[in-house]
Design a protein around this motif. Structure first.
Motif, PDB file in Angstrom:
ATOM      1  N   GLN A   1      34.098  40.641  44.749  1.00 54.16           N
ATOM      2  CA  GLN A   1      34.600  39.807  45.692  1.00 54.16           C
ATOM      3  C   GLN A   1      32.898  38.901  44.684  1.00 54.16           C
ATOM      4  O   GLN A   1      31.949  39.090  44.929  1.00 54.16           O
ATOM      5  N   VAL A   2      33.355  37.690  45.048  1.00 57.71           N
ATOM      6  CA  VAL A   2      32.170  36.578  45.052  1.00 57.71           C
ATOM      7  C   VAL A   2      31.837  36.106  45.380  1.00 57.71           C
ATOM      8  O   VAL A   2      31.982  36.191  46.474  1.00 57.71           O
ATOM      9  N   GLN A   3      30.209  35.618  45.605  1.00 59.92           N
ATOM     10  CA  GLN A   3      29.748  35.775  46.920  1.00 59.92           C
ATOM     11  C   GLN A   3      28.470  34.409  46.022  1.00 59.92           C
ATOM     12  O   GLN A   3      28.404  34.462  44.598  1.00 59.92           O
ATOM     13  N   LEU A   4      28.520  32.786  47.133  1.00 59.66           N
ATOM     14  CA  LEU A   4      27.774  32.208  46.122  1.00 59.66           C
ATOM     15  C   LEU A   4      26.931  31.550  47.046  1.00 59.66           C
ATOM     16  O   LEU A   4      27.674  31.284  48.307  1.00 59.66           O
ATOM     17  N   ALA A   5      25.677  31.548  46.930  1.00 59.77           N
ATOM     18  CA  ALA A   5      24.582  31.223  47.922  1.00 59.77           C
ATOM     19  C   ALA A   5      23.820  30.162  47.996  1.00 59.77           C
ATOM     20  O   ALA A   5      22.518  30.239  47.352  1.00 59.77           O
ATOM     21  N   GLU A   6      23.594  29.193  48.456  1.00 56.66           N
ATOM     22  CA  GLU A   6      22.841  27.307  48.534  1.00 56.66           C
ATOM     23  C   GLU A   6      21.768  27.844  49.200  1.00 56.66           C
ATOM     24  O   GLU A   6      21.701  28.503  50.382  1.00 56.66           O
ATOM     25  N   SER A   7      20.854  26.575  48.555  1.00 54.69           N
ATOM     26  CA  SER A   7      19.208  27.177  49.333  1.00 54.69           C
ATOM     27  C   SER A   7      18.689  25.742  48.911  1.00 54.69           C
ATOM     28  O   SER A   7      19.290  24.895  47.764  1.00 54.69           O
ATOM     29  N   SER A  21      19.886  25.069  44.928  1.00 53.03           N
ATOM     30  CA  SER A  21      20.365  25.941  44.031  1.00 53.03           C
ATOM     31  C   SER A  21      21.133  26.978  45.093  1.00 53.03           C
ATOM     32  O   SER A  21      21.925  26.905  46.033  1.00 53.03           O
ATOM     33  N   CYS A  22      21.708  27.088  43.190  1.00 54.57           N
ATOM     34  CA  CYS A  22      23.118  28.550  44.362  1.00 54.57           C
ATOM     35  C   CYS A  22      22.936  29.918  43.178  1.00 54.57           C
ATOM     36  O   CYS A  22      23.398  29.763  42.933  1.00 54.57           O
ATOM     37  N   THR A  23      23.318  30.925  43.934  1.00 53.95           N
ATOM     38  CA  THR A  23      22.965  32.316  43.327  1.00 53.95           C
ATOM     39  C   THR A  23      23.399  32.071  43.135  1.00 53.95           C
ATOM     40  O   THR A  23      24.682  32.848  44.274  1.00 53.95           O
ATOM     41  N   ALA A  24      24.810  32.732  42.794  1.00 57.14           N
ATOM     42  CA  ALA A  24      25.861  33.542  41.788  1.00 57.14           C
ATOM     43  C   ALA A  24      25.650  34.762  41.975  1.00 57.14           C
ATOM     44  O   ALA A  24      25.721  35.975  41.423  1.00 57.14           O
ATOM     45  N   SER A  25      26.987  35.736  42.718  1.00 53.32           N
ATOM     46  CA  SER A  25      27.263  37.298  42.128  1.00 53.32           C
ATOM     47  C   SER A  25      28.960  37.589  42.262  1.00 53.32           C
ATOM     48  O   SER A  25      29.441  36.985  42.733  1.00 53.32           O
ATOM     49  N   GLY A  26      29.321  38.499  41.812  1.00 53.96           N
ATOM     50  CA  GLY A  26      30.161  39.001  41.813  1.00 53.96           C
ATOM     51  C   GLY A  26      31.445  37.998  41.003  1.00 53.96           C
ATOM     52  O   GLY A  26      32.617  38.554  40.802  1.00 53.96           O
ATOM     53  N   LEU A  27      31.394  37.242  40.298  1.00 52.58           N
ATOM     54  CA  LEU A  27      31.850  37.024  38.837  1.00 52.58           C
ATOM     55  C   LEU A  27      31.040  36.670  37.365  1.00 52.58           C
ATOM     56  O   LEU A  27      29.758  36.828  37.977  1.00 52.58           O
ATOM     57  N   THR A  28      31.823  36.223  36.697  1.00 55.08           N
ATOM     58  CA  THR A  28      31.000  36.114  35.432  1.00 55.08           C
ATOM     59  C   THR A  28      30.725  35.092  35.353  1.00 55.08           C
ATOM     60  O   THR A  28      31.075  33.800  34.674  1.00 55.08           O
ATOM     61  N   PHE A  29      29.198  34.297  35.870  1.00 56.59           N
ATOM     62  CA  PHE A  29      28.995  33.531  35.293  1.00 56.59           C
ATOM     63  C   PHE A  29      28.779  32.592  34.394  1.00 56.59           C
ATOM     64  O   PHE A  29      28.876  31.460  34.585  1.00 56.59           O
ATOM     65  N   TRP A  36      29.214  20.981  42.151  1.00 56.97           N
ATOM     66  CA  TRP A  36      28.718  21.054  43.637  1.00 56.97           C
ATOM     67  C   TRP A  36      29.640  19.751  44.140  1.00 56.97           C
ATOM     68  O   TRP A  36      29.909  18.764  43.472  1.00 56.97           O
ATOM     69  N   PHE A  37      30.122  19.991  45.591  1.00 54.62           N
ATOM     70  CA  PHE A  37      30.720  19.430  46.548  1.00 54.62           C
ATOM     71  C   PHE A  37      29.589  18.698  47.497  1.00 54.62           C
ATOM     72  O   PHE A  37      28.280  19.886  48.244  1.00 54.62           O
ATOM     73  N   ARG A  38      29.655  17.654  48.266  1.00 52.97           N
ATOM     74  CA  ARG A  38      29.344  17.150  49.470  1.00 52.97           C
ATOM     75  C   ARG A  38      29.901  16.479  50.450  1.00 52.97           C
ATOM     76  O   ARG A  38      31.278  16.277  50.587  1.00 52.97           O
ATOM     77  N   GLN A  39      29.946  17.223  51.768  1.00 55.16           N
ATOM     78  CA  GLN A  39      31.496  16.604  53.201  1.00 55.16           C
ATOM     79  C   GLN A  39      29.903  16.035  54.088  1.00 55.16           C
ATOM     80  O   GLN A  39      28.705  16.611  54.582  1.00 55.16           O
ATOM     81  N   ILE A 108      38.405  19.327  43.962  1.00 51.52           N
ATOM     82  CA  ILE A 108      38.429  20.141  44.494  1.00 51.52           C
ATOM     83  C   ILE A 108      39.920  21.568  44.764  1.00 51.52           C
ATOM     84  O   ILE A 108      38.674  22.812  44.620  1.00 51.52           O
ATOM     85  N   GLY A 109      40.725  21.282  43.915  1.00 43.23           N
ATOM     86  CA  GLY A 109      41.627  22.306  43.701  1.00 43.23           C
ATOM     87  C   GLY A 109      40.580  23.070  42.641  1.00 43.23           C
ATOM     88  O   GLY A 109      42.049  23.948  42.329  1.00 43.23           O
ATOM     89  N   ASP A 110      40.708  22.419  41.600  1.00 44.86           N
ATOM     90  CA  ASP A 110      40.105  23.901  41.028  1.00 44.86           C
ATOM     91  C   ASP A 110      39.347  24.869  41.063  1.00 44.86           C
ATOM     92  O   ASP A 110      39.589  26.167  40.335  1.00 44.86           O
ATOM     93  N   PHE A 111      38.698  24.179  42.010  1.00 41.01           N
ATOM     94  CA  PHE A 111      37.521  25.951  42.669  1.00 41.01           C
ATOM     95  C   PHE A 111      38.369  26.583  43.646  1.00 41.01           C
ATOM     96  O   PHE A 111      38.986  26.040  44.040  1.00 41.01           O
ATOM     97  N   ASP A 112      37.936  28.127  43.290  1.00 45.35           N
ATOM     98  CA  ASP A 112      38.426  29.292  44.059  1.00 45.35           C
ATOM     99  C   ASP A 112      37.068  30.151  45.258  1.00 45.35           C
ATOM    100  O   ASP A 112      38.352  30.654  45.553  1.00 45.35           O
ATOM    101  N   SER A 113      36.260  28.938  44.547  1.00 41.33           N
ATOM    102  CA  SER A 113      34.944  29.864  45.339  1.00 41.33           C
ATOM    103  C   SER A 113      34.223  29.352  45.765  1.00 41.33           C
ATOM    104  O   SER A 113      34.077  28.648  45.097  1.00 41.33           O
ATOM    105  N   TRP A 114      33.197  29.762  46.894  1.00 39.80           N
ATOM    106  CA  TRP A 114      32.812  28.132  47.685  1.00 39.80           C
ATOM    107  C   TRP A 114      31.280  29.344  48.168  1.00 39.80           C
ATOM    108  O   TRP A 114      32.064  29.981  49.150  1.00 39.80           O
ATOM    109  N   GLY A 115      30.676  28.229  48.215  1.00 41.86           N
ATOM    110  CA  GLY A 115      28.906  28.949  49.227  1.00 41.86           C
ATOM    111  C   GLY A 115      29.562  28.351  50.669  1.00 41.86           C
ATOM    112  O   GLY A 115      30.723  27.659  51.377  1.00 41.86           O
ATOM    113  N   GLN A 116      28.966  28.176  51.364  1.00 39.76           N
ATOM    114  CA  GLN A 116      28.372  28.034  53.331  1.00 39.76           C
ATOM    115  C   GLN A 116      27.839  26.800  53.419  1.00 39.76           C
ATOM    116  O   GLN A 116      28.062  26.456  54.067  1.00 39.76           O
ATOM    117  N   GLY A 117      27.953  26.419  51.992  1.00 43.41           N
ATOM    118  CA  GLY A 117      27.435  25.131  52.426  1.00 43.41           C
ATOM    119  C   GLY A 117      25.095  25.080  52.583  1.00 43.41           C
ATOM    120  O   GLY A 117      24.444  26.101  53.275  1.00 43.41           O
TER     121      GLY A 117
END
Length: 124
Positions: A1-7, A21-29, A36-39, A108-117
């Motif tokens: 499972q891919v996990q992305l954690a922003e800080s 910073s964004c630390t990734a796990s569960g993928l071949t980084f 990066w996106f923003r809302q 945006i449609g190219d990306f399949d995994s997202w952090g919580q922001g």
């Protein structure tokens, strides 16, 4: 499972700097395109910056060119966004994203995994 954690988000005065910073796990980084996106309140999610999986090519939205820099450390599975000369209009929730099946991604449609922001607030 891919996990992305922003800080690294927070409150800063106009003209100041922050580094996300964004630390990734569960993928071949090292073989995933990252971005990066923003809302902002009341607006849709918008592309800010992206990196080719080899890290040699970067893409920046026109609104942040000359002020923001994207980088990655494949050894640490970490993506960075250095934000300088911040403006009140940069206020938004910033999201890290991974495109695990692409070498280049900016839509945006190219990306399949997202952090919580992480919230970035720039005061005037």
């Amino acid at each position: 499972q891919v996990q992305l954690a922003e800080s690294g988000g927070g409150l800063v005065q106009a003209g100041g700097s922050l580094r996300l910073s964004c630390t990734a796990s569960g993928l071949t980084f090292s073989s995933s395109a990252m971005g990066w996106f923003r809302q902002a309140p009341g607006k849709g999610r918008a592309f800010v910056a992206g990196m080719y999986w080899r890290g040699a090519t970067t893409y920046l939205a026109d609104s942040v060119k000359g002020r923001f820099t994207i980088s990655r450390d494949n050894a640490k599975n970490t993506l960075y966004l250095q934000m300088n000369s911040l403006k009140p209009e940069d206020t938004a929730v910033y999201y890290c994203a991974a495109a695990t099946s692409r070498t280049v991604a900016t839509l945006i449609g190219d990306f399949d995994s997202w952090g919580q922001g992480t919230q970035v607030t720039v005061s005037s």
